[in-house]
Scaffold this motif. Structure first.
Motif, mmCIF file in Angstrom:
data_model
loop_
_atom_site.group_PDB
_atom_site.id
_atom_site.type_symbol
_atom_site.label_atom_id
_atom_site.label_comp_id
_atom_site.label_asym_id
_atom_site.label_seq_id
_atom_site.Cartn_x
_atom_site.Cartn_y
_atom_site.Cartn_z
ATOM 1 N N GLN A 1 41.966 66.677 74.727
ATOM 2 C CA GLN A 1 41.438 67.743 75.580
ATOM 3 C C GLN A 1 41.338 67.277 77.037
ATOM 4 N N VAL A 2 40.928 66.033 77.222
ATOM 5 C CA VAL A 2 40.811 65.482 78.578
ATOM 6 C C VAL A 2 42.186 65.384 79.223
ATOM 7 N N LEU A 3 43.192 65.004 78.451
ATOM 8 C CA LEU A 3 44.544 64.857 78.994
ATOM 9 C C LEU A 3 45.188 66.193 79.352
ATOM 10 N N LYS A 4 44.597 67.295 78.905
ATOM 11 C CA LYS A 4 45.140 68.616 79.256
ATOM 12 C C LYS A 4 45.013 68.904 80.739
ATOM 13 N N VAL A 5 44.251 68.093 81.451
ATOM 14 C CA VAL A 5 44.156 68.251 82.899
ATOM 15 C C VAL A 5 45.544 68.091 83.534
ATOM 16 N N PHE A 6 46.423 67.355 82.896
ATOM 17 C CA PHE A 6 47.772 67.163 83.417
ATOM 18 C C PHE A 6 48.699 68.326 83.088
ATOM 19 N N ASP A 7 48.284 69.218 82.198
ATOM 20 C CA ASP A 7 49.077 70.402 81.886
ATOM 21 C C ASP A 7 49.067 71.390 83.043
ATOM 22 N N LYS A 8 48.060 71.306 83.888
ATOM 23 C CA LYS A 8 47.932 72.227 85.019
ATOM 24 C C LYS A 8 48.828 71.787 86.170
ATOM 25 N N SER A 9 49.802 70.987 85.845
ATOM 26 C CA SER A 9 50.799 70.465 86.797
ATOM 27 C C SER A 9 50.160 69.849 88.036
ATOM 28 N N LEU A 10 49.314 68.841 87.795
ATOM 29 C CA LEU A 10 48.770 68.069 88.903
ATOM 30 C C LEU A 10 49.928 67.325 89.542
ATOM 31 N N LYS A 11 50.128 67.534 90.782
ATOM 32 C CA LYS A 11 51.204 66.862 91.506
ATOM 33 C C LYS A 11 50.581 65.965 92.558
ATOM 34 N N ALA A 12 51.121 64.773 92.660
ATOM 35 C CA ALA A 12 50.651 63.853 93.690
ATOM 36 C C ALA A 12 51.196 64.285 95.029
ATOM 37 N N HIS A 13 50.340 64.282 96.010
ATOM 38 C CA HIS A 13 50.782 64.637 97.363
ATOM 39 C C HIS A 13 51.309 63.371 98.025
ATOM 40 N N ASP A 14 52.539 63.432 98.453
ATOM 41 C CA ASP A 14 53.160 62.254 99.064
ATOM 42 C C ASP A 14 52.573 61.942 100.416
ATOM 43 N N ALA B 1 33.372 59.709 76.200
ATOM 44 C CA ALA B 1 33.898 58.379 76.494
ATOM 45 C C ALA B 1 35.142 58.418 77.377
ATOM 46 N N PHE B 2 35.840 59.549 77.443
ATOM 47 C CA PHE B 2 37.117 59.610 78.153
ATOM 48 C C PHE B 2 36.987 60.370 79.462
ATOM 49 N N ALA B 3 37.714 59.882 80.477
ATOM 50 C CA ALA B 3 37.706 60.548 81.779
ATOM 51 C C ALA B 3 39.036 60.321 82.479
ATOM 52 N N VAL B 4 39.433 61.314 83.283
ATOM 53 C CA VAL B 4 40.582 61.181 84.173
ATOM 54 C C VAL B 4 40.005 61.159 85.579
ATOM 55 N N VAL B 5 40.329 60.074 86.302
ATOM 56 C CA VAL B 5 39.768 59.855 87.637
ATOM 57 C C VAL B 5 40.917 59.855 88.650
ATOM 58 N N ALA B 6 40.728 60.576 89.756
ATOM 59 C CA ALA B 6 41.735 60.642 90.820
ATOM 60 C C ALA B 6 41.635 59.410 91.710
ATOM 61 N N THR B 7 42.595 59.274 92.617
ATOM 62 C CA THR B 7 42.648 58.135 93.537
ATOM 63 C C THR B 7 41.376 57.993 94.347
ATOM 64 N N ASP B 8 40.805 59.110 94.764
ATOM 65 C CA ASP B 8 39.609 59.068 95.603
ATOM 66 C C ASP B 8 38.312 58.891 94.813
ATOM 67 N N GLY B 9 38.414 58.747 93.513
ATOM 68 C CA GLY B 9 37.233 58.509 92.682
ATOM 69 C C GLY B 9 36.639 59.757 92.046
ATOM 70 N N ARG B 10 37.195 60.918 92.358
ATOM 71 C CA ARG B 10 36.701 62.151 91.738
ATOM 72 C C ARG B 10 37.049 62.161 90.254
ATOM 73 N N ILE B 11 36.092 62.576 89.438
ATOM 74 C CA ILE B 11 36.359 62.731 88.009
ATOM 75 C C ILE B 11 36.925 64.127 87.803
ATOM 76 N N LEU B 12 38.205 64.187 87.415
ATOM 77 C CA LEU B 12 38.893 65.470 87.251
ATOM 78 C C LEU B 12 38.524 66.131 85.940
ATOM 79 N N LYS B 13 38.323 65.327 84.908
ATOM 80 C CA LYS B 13 37.937 65.871 83.607
ATOM 81 C C LYS B 13 37.316 64.757 82.791
ATOM 82 N N ARG B 14 36.283 65.090 82.027
ATOM 83 C CA ARG B 14 35.608 64.122 81.166
ATOM 84 C C ARG B 14 35.287 64.811 79.852
ATOM 85 N N GLY B 15 35.336 64.046 78.757
ATOM 86 C CA GLY B 15 35.013 64.651 77.478
ATOM 87 C C GLY B 15 35.036 63.663 76.331
#
Length: 132
Positions: A119-132, A100-114
């Motif tokens: 567990q899904v929120l751990k995608v942010f532990d990998k230090s995803l940084k927004a590119h300015d 039921a849960f997903a993290v979706v990037a600005t361009d619509g890519r699903i970064l993680k689903r579960g």
């Protein structure tokens, strides 16, 4: 006095009226206008914990929560008025399939689903940084 089956009554003109069934008002209202999907308290706590950490690091500055008919969305922004950097979505219709849960990037890519939000929120532990 006339004989009539139990549970039936006659109106003033003598017409029989059959008994009506009891309807649960909550179920009836949901059938007319279904309630939107929402985040539960523990889900929102987990999301806000990540949000607070990312705000502290200076990566995120604003958020929005949308409760739609088919899904709930927590959007995070670098600046107000822009497209969201990430969307954390809860879609109960996908719970039995991909989760039921997903993290979706600005361009619509699903970064993680579960199935497990933490567990899904751990995608942010990998230090995803927004590119300015």
């Amino acid at each position: 006095m006339t004989e009539q089956p139990e549970g039936q009554r006659q109106d003033a003109e003598g017409a029989d009226k059959s008994p009506t069934s009891v309807v649960d008002l909550e179920i009836y209202r949901q059938s007319l206008d279904p309630l939107p999907v929402t985040f539960h308290r523990r889900e929102l706590d987990a999301i806000l914990w990540i949000y607070g950490r990312m705000v502290g690091e200076g990566d995120w500055r604003d958020y929005a929560i949308d409760h739609l008919k088919d899904k709930a969305v927590f959007s995070v922004f670098k600046r107000a008025g822009e497209y969201p950097l990430y969307r954390i979505e809860k879609n109960p219709k996908l719970a039995a399939k991909q989760g039921a849960f997903a993290v979706v990037a600005t361009d619509g890519r699903i970064l993680k689903r579960g199935h497990d939000l933490k567990q899904v929120l751990k995608v942010f532990d990998k230090s995803l940084k927004a590119h300015d």
